[in-house]
Design a protein around this motif. Structure first.
Motif, PDB file in Angstrom:
ATOM      1  N   ARG A 109       0.820  -1.215   0.000  1.00  0.00           N
ATOM      2  CA  ARG A 109       0.000   0.000   0.000  1.00  0.00           C
ATOM      3  C   ARG A 109       0.855   1.266   0.000  1.00  0.00           C
ATOM      4  O   ARG A 109       0.471   2.276  -0.601  1.00  0.00           O
ATOM      5  CB  ARG A 109      -0.936   0.007   1.206  1.00  0.00           C
ATOM      6  N   SER A 110       2.017   1.206   0.629  1.00  0.00           N
ATOM      7  CA  SER A 110       2.880   2.389   0.667  1.00  0.00           C
ATOM      8  C   SER A 110       3.397   2.755  -0.719  1.00  0.00           C
ATOM      9  O   SER A 110       3.776   3.904  -0.962  1.00  0.00           O
ATOM     10  CB  SER A 110       4.068   2.149   1.611  1.00  0.00           C
ATOM     11  N   GLN A 111       3.412   1.787  -1.626  1.00  0.00           N
ATOM     12  CA  GLN A 111       3.848   2.042  -2.997  1.00  0.00           C
ATOM     13  C   GLN A 111       2.685   2.354  -3.931  1.00  0.00           C
ATOM     14  O   GLN A 111       2.857   2.452  -5.141  1.00  0.00           O
ATOM     15  CB  GLN A 111       4.630   0.843  -3.524  1.00  0.00           C
ATOM     16  N   GLY A 112       1.487   2.506  -3.359  1.00  0.00           N
ATOM     17  CA  GLY A 112       0.334   2.877  -4.162  1.00  0.00           C
ATOM     18  C   GLY A 112      -0.326   1.730  -4.888  1.00  0.00           C
ATOM     19  O   GLY A 112      -1.210   1.948  -5.725  1.00  0.00           O
ATOM     20  N   ASN A 113       0.067   0.483  -4.599  1.00  0.00           N
ATOM     21  CA  ASN A 113      -0.527  -0.678  -5.242  1.00  0.00           C
ATOM     22  C   ASN A 113      -1.848  -1.008  -4.541  1.00  0.00           C
ATOM     23  O   ASN A 113      -1.868  -1.316  -3.349  1.00  0.00           O
ATOM     24  CB  ASN A 113       0.426  -1.870  -5.161  1.00  0.00           C
ATOM     25  N   GLN A 114      -2.949  -0.947  -5.282  1.00  0.00           N
ATOM     26  CA  GLN A 114      -4.273  -1.149  -4.702  1.00  0.00           C
ATOM     27  C   GLN A 114      -4.869  -2.517  -5.025  1.00  0.00           C
ATOM     28  O   GLN A 114      -6.092  -2.701  -4.997  1.00  0.00           O
ATOM     29  CB  GLN A 114      -5.219  -0.048  -5.190  1.00  0.00           C
ATOM     30  N   THR A 115      -4.022  -3.489  -5.350  1.00  0.00           N
ATOM     31  CA  THR A 115      -4.519  -4.839  -5.601  1.00  0.00           C
ATOM     32  C   THR A 115      -5.293  -5.354  -4.392  1.00  0.00           C
ATOM     33  O   THR A 115      -4.873  -5.164  -3.243  1.00  0.00           O
ATOM     34  CB  THR A 115      -3.348  -5.799  -5.897  1.00  0.00           C
ATOM     35  N   LEU A 116      -6.418  -5.991  -4.632  1.00  0.00           N
ATOM     36  CA  LEU A 116      -7.229  -6.542  -3.546  1.00  0.00           C
ATOM     37  C   LEU A 116      -6.440  -7.573  -2.759  1.00  0.00           C
ATOM     38  O   LEU A 116      -5.741  -8.410  -3.322  1.00  0.00           O
ATOM     39  CB  LEU A 116      -8.496  -7.185  -4.104  1.00  0.00           C
ATOM     40  N   ILE A 117      -6.549  -7.504  -1.410  1.00  0.00           N
ATOM     41  CA  ILE A 117      -5.825  -8.427  -0.533  1.00  0.00           C
ATOM     42  C   ILE A 117      -6.809  -9.067   0.431  1.00  0.00           C
ATOM     43  O   ILE A 117      -7.591  -8.386   1.105  1.00  0.00           O
ATOM     44  CB  ILE A 117      -4.727  -7.712   0.277  1.00  0.00           C
ATOM     45  N   LEU A 118      -6.770 -10.409   0.507  1.00  0.00           N
ATOM     46  CA  LEU A 118      -7.559 -11.154   1.477  1.00  0.00           C
ATOM     47  C   LEU A 118      -6.584 -11.909   2.370  1.00  0.00           C
ATOM     48  O   LEU A 118      -5.857 -12.787   1.898  1.00  0.00           O
ATOM     49  CB  LEU A 118      -8.513 -12.114   0.770  1.00  0.00           C
ATOM     50  N   LEU A 119      -6.571 -11.568   3.646  1.00  0.00           N
ATOM     51  CA  LEU A 119      -5.642 -12.188   4.592  1.00  0.00           C
ATOM     52  C   LEU A 119      -6.187 -13.529   5.087  1.00  0.00           C
ATOM     53  O   LEU A 119      -7.385 -13.677   5.344  1.00  0.00           O
ATOM     54  CB  LEU A 119      -5.410 -11.270   5.788  1.00  0.00           C
ATOM     55  N   LEU A 120      -5.276 -14.489   5.239  1.00  0.00           N
ATOM     56  CA  LEU A 120      -5.610 -15.804   5.787  1.00  0.00           C
ATOM     57  C   LEU A 120      -4.766 -16.010   7.044  1.00  0.00           C
ATOM     58  O   LEU A 120      -3.545 -15.886   6.996  1.00  0.00           O
ATOM     59  CB  LEU A 120      -5.290 -16.920   4.783  1.00  0.00           C
ATOM     60  N   THR A 121      -5.408 -16.330   8.166  1.00  0.00           N
ATOM     61  CA  THR A 121      -4.635 -16.534   9.379  1.00  0.00           C
ATOM     62  C   THR A 121      -5.382 -17.417  10.366  1.00  0.00           C
ATOM     63  O   THR A 121      -6.606 -17.525  10.318  1.00  0.00           O
ATOM     64  CB  THR A 121      -4.317 -15.188  10.062  1.00  0.00           C
ATOM     65  N   ALA A 122      -4.621 -18.045  11.245  1.00  0.00           N
ATOM     66  CA  ALA A 122      -5.211 -18.859  12.308  1.00  0.00           C
ATOM     67  C   ALA A 122      -5.378 -18.054  13.586  1.00  0.00           C
ATOM     68  O   ALA A 122      -5.885 -18.568  14.579  1.00  0.00           O
ATOM     69  CB  ALA A 122      -4.329 -20.078  12.574  1.00  0.00           C
ATOM     70  N   GLN A 123      -4.965 -16.805  13.574  1.00  0.00           N
ATOM     71  CA  GLN A 123      -5.009 -15.967  14.778  1.00  0.00           C
ATOM     72  C   GLN A 123      -6.352 -15.221  14.833  1.00  0.00           C
ATOM     73  O   GLN A 123      -6.503 -14.136  14.269  1.00  0.00           O
ATOM     74  CB  GLN A 123      -3.841 -14.985  14.782  1.00  0.00           C
ATOM     75  N   ASP A 124      -7.313 -15.816  15.478  1.00  0.00           N
ATOM     76  CA  ASP A 124      -8.671 -15.264  15.520  1.00  0.00           C
ATOM     77  C   ASP A 124      -8.832 -14.324  16.705  1.00  0.00           C
ATOM     78  O   ASP A 124      -9.461 -14.628  17.708  1.00  0.00           O
ATOM     79  CB  ASP A 124      -9.695 -16.410  15.616  1.00  0.00           C
ATOM     80  N   THR A 125      -8.217 -13.156  16.604  1.00  0.00           N
ATOM     81  CA  THR A 125      -8.357 -12.136  17.639  1.00  0.00           C
ATOM     82  C   THR A 125      -8.718 -10.824  16.979  1.00  0.00           C
ATOM     83  O   THR A 125      -8.325 -10.542  15.845  1.00  0.00           O
ATOM     84  CB  THR A 125      -7.053 -11.954  18.428  1.00  0.00           C
ATOM     85  N   THR A 126      -9.475 -10.012  17.710  1.00  0.00           N
ATOM     86  CA  THR A 126      -9.888  -8.718  17.168  1.00  0.00           C
ATOM     87  C   THR A 126      -8.686  -7.850  16.870  1.00  0.00           C
ATOM     88  O   THR A 126      -8.643  -7.135  15.860  1.00  0.00           O
ATOM     89  CB  THR A 126     -10.809  -8.003  18.172  1.00  0.00           C
TER      90      THR A 126
END
Length: 530
Positions: free
Chosen positions: A67-84
């Protein structure tokens, strides 16, 4: 659509890739954050599926950097860390959505579709063109309510064009969008898929051809309002354009004959200078290059004898014509001139009416008729200028950085009886097979080109002679082991040989390296080995 998956758990990645492929997504996969970053910088993706805990570069830092380079490609994060806290951290870093492991595969696919719709909110849920409909949610293509059976690549190609009606896609752009990095095809494969898709659409009753070929550039979606009914003659060409095509073919054939004559004249000039003991290096090199070009182009236009004569002339020029060989050389040049004259008297080759050539140009307006024959002439008249320039640049870089450079020549020889018209299609399949294999076995920075006359040239920067030899040995082994079978299941016998030259030990310029590689190739043939 193309997706980048950065996930180091193969138990998750493997079924996910299969599910995405079933939905006609093209997936590039890596288990390393830094490698994923390199891919995101180098290629255009519609979506990035990103694990949070990754080696070398974690998912949160990946998002922030992108994002800091202005790239707006859609990102979907995957993680096992289920915390707010982790969810907020990921979304604040620039992620568009967040899925917790273990996830339901169908739900994840639905989230991906929702994200992609969000990224292209102006896109309709149903893609249409005339009486053709494509439903991305079900991956179904219908015409007049009848479902079409398309291959995954045909479906992806059609969807890409329907989603981007104003864009022209070159063959390389289609490869970038529709194939993963592990399975890049040759450009000929693109043409085959386009042809196959056109055929299925026509058979299904689609009113017109949605795919428009833009000569010299690529393919795009044809505007439906441009479609007009046309009366075709028995060969499939509209009557209003048949005469135009014939005139264009005649014009192109005249241009081709002029080029063949010019090349023959350049060789005759060298022959005359040789008889007068005035053959200088510039004139000799020009004759050698023109003989090489004729050896390929004459064979394409039906003069196998002329091709063999040109090869013999090139061989003599390459090794410097000795006084005892002058008479033989002049006789070869005279015989070559006769072959060119015979070709001059012929009508345009039948290849100009080949179905594949006509299929590559679906629009038969006057401009498109010109495109058909000019595209064919472009294919048939060998032009090695670009690959020579690339080889020169690669060699110059090796010199500048004091590194090694290797030049390899791969030649395939088939029994003489297989060189007739009946086997020409099989021979072309073998050549295409070799080209595809070479592109998978060498680096993207290597120069790989087909120079005609069943010969490939490979330039390898920063590669020593020994490493280049190993690579070519591996390629030859694969070629020998694989059964090359024609569409009619008849074996096609072919022998493969290679010659390699390395900078600086075998020469300091491209010409010297080519000669050394050619000599090594001839020696390999003489010894009956590779």
């Amino acid at each position: 659509m193309r997706i980048l998956l950065v996930e180091d758990d193969r138990l998750i990645a493997t079924p996910l890739i299969e599910a995405l492929n079933d939905q006609h997504y093209v997936v590039d996969h890596t288990i390393d954050g830094l490698k994923g970053w390199g891919l995101a910088e180098s290629f255009s993706y519609d979506l990035i599926l990103l694990d949070v805990l990754l080696p070398h570069l974690d998912g949160i830092s990946f998002c922030q950097r992108l994002r800091s380079q202005g790239n707006q490609t859609l990102i979907l994060l995957l993680t096992a860390q289920d915390t707010t806290t982790k969810k907020v951290q990921g979304l604040d870093a620039g992620a568009d959505d967040y899925v917790v492991k273990p996830f339901d595969l169908q739900e994840l696919l639905a989230r991906i579709r929702a994200l992609l719709r969000r990224g292209g909110s102006t896109l309709p849920p149903l893609l249409t063109w005339g009486n053709l409909n494509l439903d991305p949610s079900t991956c179904e293509v219908t015409c007049e309510s009848q479902q079409l059976r398309l291959t995954p690549k045909e479906y992806s190609l059609l969807e890409l064009l329907l989603r981007n009606p104003q864009r022209v896609y070159s063959s390389s752009a289609l490869i970038d969008h529709l194939w993963s990095l592990e399975t890049p095809p040759a450009e000929e494969t693109i043409r085959s898929h386009v042809k196959g898709l056109r055929h299925k659409l026509k058979t299904a009753g689609v009113a017109g051809d949605p795919i428009e070929t833009v000569y010299g550039i690529g393919y795009r979606l044809r505007k439906a309002e441009r479609l007009k009914p046309q009366t075709a003659d028995r060969k499939g060409l509209p009557k209003s354009s048949a005469a135009q095509v014939e005139a264009e073919v005649d014009e192109i054939w005249r241009d081709i004959r002029d080029q063949l004559n010019q090349r023959a004249i350049a060789i005759e000039q060298a022959s005359l200078a040789l008889q007068n003991n005035q053959l200088g290096p510039v004139l000799r090199l020009s004759a050698e290059q023109n003989a090489h070009k004729l050896s390929g182009s004459l064979g394409m236009f039906g003069s196998e004898q002329g091709s063999r004569l040109a090869q013999k002339i090139e061989t003599l020029l390459t090794s410097d014509v000795q006084p005892s060989q002058i008479h033989t050389f002049c006789q070869l040049v005279q015989a070559l001139r006769q072959e060119v004259q015979i070709l001059n008297a012929k009508q345009p080759p039948e290849l100009l009416a080949d179905d594949d050539v006509l299929d590559a140009q679906p629009s038969f307006s006057n401009a498109a008729a010109s495109s058909i024959v000019r595209n064919f002439a472009e294919l048939c008249v060998a032009n090695r200028a670009q690959s020579l320039q690339d080889l020169d640049e690669s060699l110059a870089l090796a010199k500048q950085e004091a590194r090694s450079f290797s030049l390899a020549i791969l030649n395939l020889e088939s029994p003489q009886q297989t060189l007739d018209h009946q086997h020409s299609q099989i021979k072309n399949q073998v050549i295409h097979h070799c080209g595809e294999l070479l592109r998978t076995r060498f680096r993207a920075t290597d120069v790989i080109d087909y120079w005609g006359d069943e010969t490939f040239v490979i330039g390898m920067g920063n590669t020593s002679h020994s490493i280049a030899t190993k690579r070519m040995t591996d390629v030859l082994k694969v070629l020998h082991e694989q059964a090359l079978i024609s569409a009619s299941s008849h074996s096609f016998e072919v022998a493969f040989s290679a010659g390699i030259a390395g900078y600086p030990q075998d020469g300091a310029d491209l010409q010297a390296l080519y000669r050394s590689a050619t000599q090594a190739l001839e020696q390999a043939k003489a010894e009956g080995s590779d």
